[in-house]
Design a protein around this motif. Structure first.
Motif, PDB file in Angstrom:
ATOM      1  N   VAL A  19      -1.740   8.273   4.404  1.00 42.06           N
ATOM      2  CA  VAL A  19      -2.114   8.990   3.190  1.00 42.06           C
ATOM      3  C   VAL A  19      -1.649   8.158   2.002  1.00 42.06           C
ATOM      4  O   VAL A  19      -0.459   7.913   1.830  1.00 42.06           O
ATOM      5  N   ARG A  20      -2.626   7.732   1.200  1.00 41.51           N
ATOM      6  CA  ARG A  20      -2.317   6.918   0.032  1.00 41.51           C
ATOM      7  C   ARG A  20      -2.306   7.794  -1.214  1.00 41.51           C
ATOM      8  O   ARG A  20      -3.224   8.573  -1.444  1.00 41.51           O
ATOM      9  N   PHE A  23       1.643   6.454  -5.797  1.00 45.57           N
ATOM     10  CA  PHE A  23       2.946   5.800  -5.763  1.00 45.57           C
ATOM     11  C   PHE A  23       3.339   5.234  -4.408  1.00 45.57           C
ATOM     12  O   PHE A  23       4.332   4.522  -4.304  1.00 45.57           O
ATOM     13  N   SER A  24       2.602   5.533  -3.345  1.00 48.15           N
ATOM     14  CA  SER A  24       2.952   4.975  -2.038  1.00 48.15           C
ATOM     15  C   SER A  24       1.864   5.281  -1.016  1.00 48.15           C
ATOM     16  O   SER A  24       0.942   6.052  -1.275  1.00 48.15           O
ATOM     17  N   THR A  25       2.020   4.678   0.148  1.00 51.42           N
ATOM     18  CA  THR A  25       1.194   5.016   1.309  1.00 51.42           C
ATOM     19  C   THR A  25       2.134   5.470   2.404  1.00 51.42           C
ATOM     20  O   THR A  25       3.073   4.758   2.760  1.00 51.42           O
ATOM     21  N   VAL A 136      -6.112  15.387   0.289  1.00 52.39           N
ATOM     22  CA  VAL A 136      -6.780  14.170   0.749  1.00 52.39           C
ATOM     23  C   VAL A 136      -6.268  12.984  -0.056  1.00 52.39           C
ATOM     24  O   VAL A 136      -6.310  12.994  -1.287  1.00 52.39           O
ATOM     25  N   GLY A 137      -5.763  11.992   0.637  1.00 50.51           N
ATOM     26  CA  GLY A 137      -5.237  10.798  -0.017  1.00 50.51           C
ATOM     27  C   GLY A 137      -6.330   9.967  -0.668  1.00 50.51           C
ATOM     28  O   GLY A 137      -7.526  10.201  -0.478  1.00 50.51           O
ATOM     29  N   ILE A 138      -5.920   8.989  -1.439  1.00 48.80           N
ATOM     30  CA  ILE A 138      -6.848   8.102  -2.132  1.00 48.80           C
ATOM     31  C   ILE A 138      -7.591   7.252  -1.101  1.00 48.80           C
ATOM     32  O   ILE A 138      -6.988   6.689  -0.192  1.00 48.80           O
ATOM     33  N   LEU A 162      -7.522  16.524  -4.148  1.00 49.69           N
ATOM     34  CA  LEU A 162      -7.764  15.088  -4.100  1.00 49.69           C
ATOM     35  C   LEU A 162      -6.656  14.342  -4.835  1.00 49.69           C
ATOM     36  O   LEU A 162      -6.295  14.698  -5.958  1.00 49.69           O
ATOM     37  N   LYS A 163      -6.105  13.321  -4.211  1.00 49.14           N
ATOM     38  CA  LYS A 163      -5.121  12.460  -4.847  1.00 49.14           C
ATOM     39  C   LYS A 163      -5.881  11.439  -5.699  1.00 49.14           C
ATOM     40  O   LYS A 163      -6.917  10.929  -5.284  1.00 49.14           O
TER      41      LYS A 163
END
Length: 166
Positions: A19-20, A23-25, A136-138, A162-163
């Protein structure tokens, strides 16, 4: 209520896929669980702090430390401990809201189990299920994002978060 024991259980939960965020994955969840026992019951809770202080100033190592060295000793010394009294008991300690909330929730869980009351009943719930959402990550491409959202909607999720990032 008297605390018999307080155990902090740290686990890594692998994610189905990375999950991106901005600021991080993340590939795994770094989770701190709190397990308390009393003469009457037991209670469980999760500390929602992340592994690193990237989203919030709180993070798992600090939460575990402040619980062990400050918060748990104060709760263990409290007479007539109830979930309703946890916040007041821990008030002298500044910050650490996630660690405090985990302890309060574990105490509440133990109270409710001892009385045979469900969490839903305690909160005044009127349904036997809670509609769930998903974050939902990027994604690298919009079509990939739309496919992911469509998959979640077809699975029955009623809220999609949504990120994004600049």
């Amino acid at each position: 209520m008297t605390l018999s024991s307080v155990e902090r259980v740290r686990i890594a939960i692998p994610l189905v896929w990375p999950v991106r965020t901005s600021f991080s994955t993340q590939t795994a969840g770094d989770v701190l669980l709190v397990h308390i026992t009393t003469p009457e019951s037991e209670g469980w809770a999760e500390c929602v702090a992340m592994g690193d202080p990237l989203y919030s100033s709180e993070y798992v190592d600090a939460a575990a430390h402040v619980m062990q060295h400050h918060l748990v000793p104060r709760l263990a010394a409290a007479e007539g401990l109830t979930a309703a009294r946890v916040a007041t008991t821990l008030h002298p300690f500044k910050g650490h809201r996630m660690a405090k909330a985990a302890l309060e929730t574990a105490v509440l869980d133990a109270e409710l189990r001892a009385s045979g009351t469900s969490f839903a009943t305690y909160l005044g719930g009127v349904h036997d299920r809670v509609p769930a959402g998903v974050s939902v990550g990027i994604m690298d491409e919009i079509p990939q994002l739309l496919d992911a959202v469509d998959g979640y909607l077809s699975e029955g999720y009623v809220r999609i978060k949504l990120k994004i990032q600049p």
